[in-house]
Motif scaffolding. Sequence first.
Motif, short mmCIF file in Angstrom:
data_model
loop_
_atom_site.label_atom_id
_atom_site.label_comp_id
_atom_site.label_asym_id
_atom_site.label_seq_id
_atom_site.Cartn_x
_atom_site.Cartn_y
_atom_site.Cartn_z
N ASN A 37 15.85 86.38 -32.59
CA ASN A 37 14.66 86.22 -31.74
C ASN A 37 13.52 85.55 -32.49
OD1 ASN A 37 14.69 88.63 -33.35
ND2 ASN A 37 12.90 89.36 -32.25
N VAL A 38 12.65 84.96 -31.72
CA VAL A 38 11.51 84.25 -32.28
C VAL A 38 10.58 85.22 -33.02
CG1 VAL A 38 9.39 83.03 -31.60
CG2 VAL A 38 11.61 82.44 -30.55
N GLY A 39 10.12 84.82 -34.19
CA GLY A 39 9.16 85.63 -34.94
C GLY A 39 9.51 85.82 -36.40
N TRP A 40 10.69 85.36 -36.80
CA TRP A 40 11.12 85.61 -38.17
C TRP A 40 10.61 84.56 -39.17
CZ3 TRP A 40 13.52 90.03 -39.74
CH2 TRP A 40 14.05 90.84 -38.74
N ASP A 41 10.12 83.44 -38.66
CA ASP A 41 9.65 82.39 -39.60
C ASP A 41 8.33 82.83 -40.21
OD1 ASP A 41 11.86 80.73 -39.11
OD2 ASP A 41 10.95 80.09 -37.22
N GLY A 42 8.09 82.43 -41.43
CA GLY A 42 6.89 82.91 -42.13
C GLY A 42 7.16 84.30 -42.69
N ASN A 43 6.11 85.02 -43.01
CA ASN A 43 6.27 86.34 -43.63
C ASN A 43 6.40 87.41 -42.54
OD1 ASN A 43 6.28 88.65 -45.09
ND2 ASN A 43 4.34 88.27 -46.16
N TRP A 44 7.64 87.66 -42.10
CA TRP A 44 7.85 88.56 -40.97
C TRP A 44 7.41 89.99 -41.26
CZ3 TRP A 44 11.14 92.65 -41.85
CH2 TRP A 44 12.07 92.52 -42.88
N ILE A 45 7.37 90.33 -42.54
CA ILE A 45 7.01 91.73 -42.88
C ILE A 45 5.58 92.05 -42.44
CG2 ILE A 45 6.63 93.31 -44.84
CD1 ILE A 45 9.15 92.15 -46.09
N VAL A 46 4.71 91.05 -42.46
CA VAL A 46 3.32 91.32 -42.03
C VAL A 46 3.00 90.70 -40.66
CG1 VAL A 46 2.49 91.54 -44.38
CG2 VAL A 46 2.40 89.31 -43.28
N ASN A 47 3.98 89.99 -40.08
CA ASN A 47 3.71 89.28 -38.82
C ASN A 47 4.31 89.96 -37.60
OD1 ASN A 47 2.23 87.30 -40.00
ND2 ASN A 47 3.89 85.81 -40.15
N GLY A 48 4.29 91.26 -37.60
CA GLY A 48 4.94 91.99 -36.51
C GLY A 48 4.42 91.61 -35.12
N ASP A 49 3.17 91.18 -35.05
CA ASP A 49 2.60 90.86 -33.74
C ASP A 49 3.19 89.58 -33.16
OD1 ASP A 49 1.08 93.05 -34.08
OD2 ASP A 49 -0.71 91.98 -34.74
N LEU A 50 3.91 88.82 -33.98
CA LEU A 50 4.43 87.54 -33.51
C LEU A 50 5.86 87.64 -32.98
CD1 LEU A 50 3.07 85.23 -36.37
CD2 LEU A 50 1.99 85.88 -34.20
#
Length: 679
Positions: A341-354
């Motif tokens: 699913n979309v949202g794993w690009d970048g730092n997913w550990i701190v990007n939960g809102d995405l």
Amino acid sequence: MRMGRLARFVGLTWTIALALPTIAAAQDRHRVISPDGRNEVTVEITDGGLFYSVARDGRLVMLPSRLGFEFQGAAPLRDNLRIVDTGRQMVDETWTQVWGEVAQVRDHHNELRLEVAESGQATRHVAVVFRVFDDGIGFRYELPAQPNLGAFEIIEELTEFHLADAARAWWIPANRWNRYEFLYSASPVSMLDTVHTPVTFVANDGLHIVIHEANLVEYAAMNVANAGDRRLHATLAPWNDGVKVRGTTPFVTPWRTIQLADRAADLAPSVLGLNLNPPNVLEDTDWIEPQKYIGIWWGMHINQMTWSSGPKHGATTENTKRYMDFAAANGFGGVLVEGWNVGWDGNWIVNGDLFSFIESYPDFDMRAVADYGRERGVRLIGHNETSMGVENYEAQLEDAFSLYASLGMNAVKTGYVGDVTRDGHAHHGQYMVRHWRNVIETGARHGIMINAHEPIKDTGERRTYPNMMTREGARGQEYNAWSGEGGNPPEHETILFFTRMLAGPMDFTPGVFDIMIESANGTPRAPEESRLRTTLAKQLALYVVLYSPLQMAADLPENYEGQPAFEFIRDVPVDWEYTQVLDGKIGDFVVVARQERGGDDWYVGAITDEEARTMDISLSFLTPGQRYVAEVYADGPGAHWLHTPYAMAISEGIVDFRSQLTLVLAPGGGQAIRIRPVQ
Ligand code: NOJ
Ligand code: CA
């Protein structure tokens, strides 16, 4: 619905209390004993405070330990107390689990209910209910509706556990960045800081004592903190403003449990907490399917694939179909796909809102893979990593689960990497406990089984919601891929069995065959690098030892091809009629026998720590008069977790209930045995 039932219950019993205040007020010490007469709880008022103590066989296990609450903006409920009424009942009933380590559970206990009030003018009331079983005790508080206690904020629960002995504790630290994912330590109770539950103590005379809780709903998770002099006190995980629990009377707390066993082997399977949870509320449970599964998962942990998009993206349509073919060929029910699913690009550990829990990456056609699997009897298992972006998840939960159900999916793995929510609520606080229950109930409505990572700890909710299948909540196999300090030591699982596993099933994810993780970059990892510290035979034994109704075959499918040992993973059940721990010592070894649910096969799993061990086991649990074939997967000659983990000896022999088997376990080794009737 829960509060409605509670209100009726509390209302009813309180009426009785008010009718009889003067008769009961004369007494300030009460006892209740277990059905076998061995465990005894005494509750008494001393200097206006309410205390309980626990004895076994006449010997004190818990010295008088305080009960009560501290509130924000109100006096503590602790002083000037008197017992105004008591009630007793005995229960003896047997109920059947939808799935589990045992099919039948007996709930046999004596209950003592004490109604307590403050002396003086504006008195407040509380009831404390004790249930005393042969395997331990549970107690909880009930705050009835009353004029002087309506809405409240608990700042701390004053419950104490004052150990009589300088017992040795097996513990993991609480309030640290990594939730439950720590290696266990052993030390005298005097050395403890604040620890998670279940925490297991071994007293000087060998008595095993486990402190935990049951039916954690609408409350904060309990840790225990050292107050000196072998005295532990409850400490609750906070809201972001420091308040621990917000509530309105009538209100009940979770049960505080103290499991007791004469020896380690008697601790498991632990049913004390299950007996303290309400019965199953799901009318239809046919859709709940304990099963084995594989996943596009280990590949990411060893860096061979990525969760994020790009050339190494694991969750592609094509790759998922390959996994589904493998699952279908081996009788596995599901394929977990992470990073779809979309949202794993970048730092997913701190990007939960995405994170989106609905929108796939372009190279993953969710409908196509779900259909492809369904035609082959395999279901897609969705993954919902939230990174603690809980509001973002809740906003999508209903739509996401409807979508999954419409695609024929019946299981979701959730994840909560991160320590606090965006607003700063603790991982284990009341806010998250509410969220947790919401996910379980939403899952139940949509026919979705839950496997949670970074979860709220198991307090037996699987009895009420049998779609709450399994969870992590400890340091699992994944640490062997990347932990940086070499992975889990050989003793790790021999401790888990007598600590974390007493709470309930764990998604440990056993079955990695590439012990030295050669698949990561083509060369075996060095001993000091992250890798498994077990033999191959021990990986098989973990399927029997570490119970999970959703049990993963964690390795890459290609690592199972052509491996005779894989047959054991294909065969081993995930649901048991009966479980018997044959022997064990916390931190050293465990031997477990389990009978397949609805079948005649037995399975034995034995694991050891870094010590080689030889032991004889009796097969007296088998049915007399029946001959069986024992299929043995043992550590082979020269096996050692460090340099020769793959050495394995597979053999077959005829056995019956009079047979003795000699198990030879290598350092870091194990043994797995299937015992099937001769047809
Ligand atoms: C940690 C979980 O334990 C693991 O199973 C999962 O793959 C990662 N988080 C990513 O969600
Ligand atoms: Ca984890």
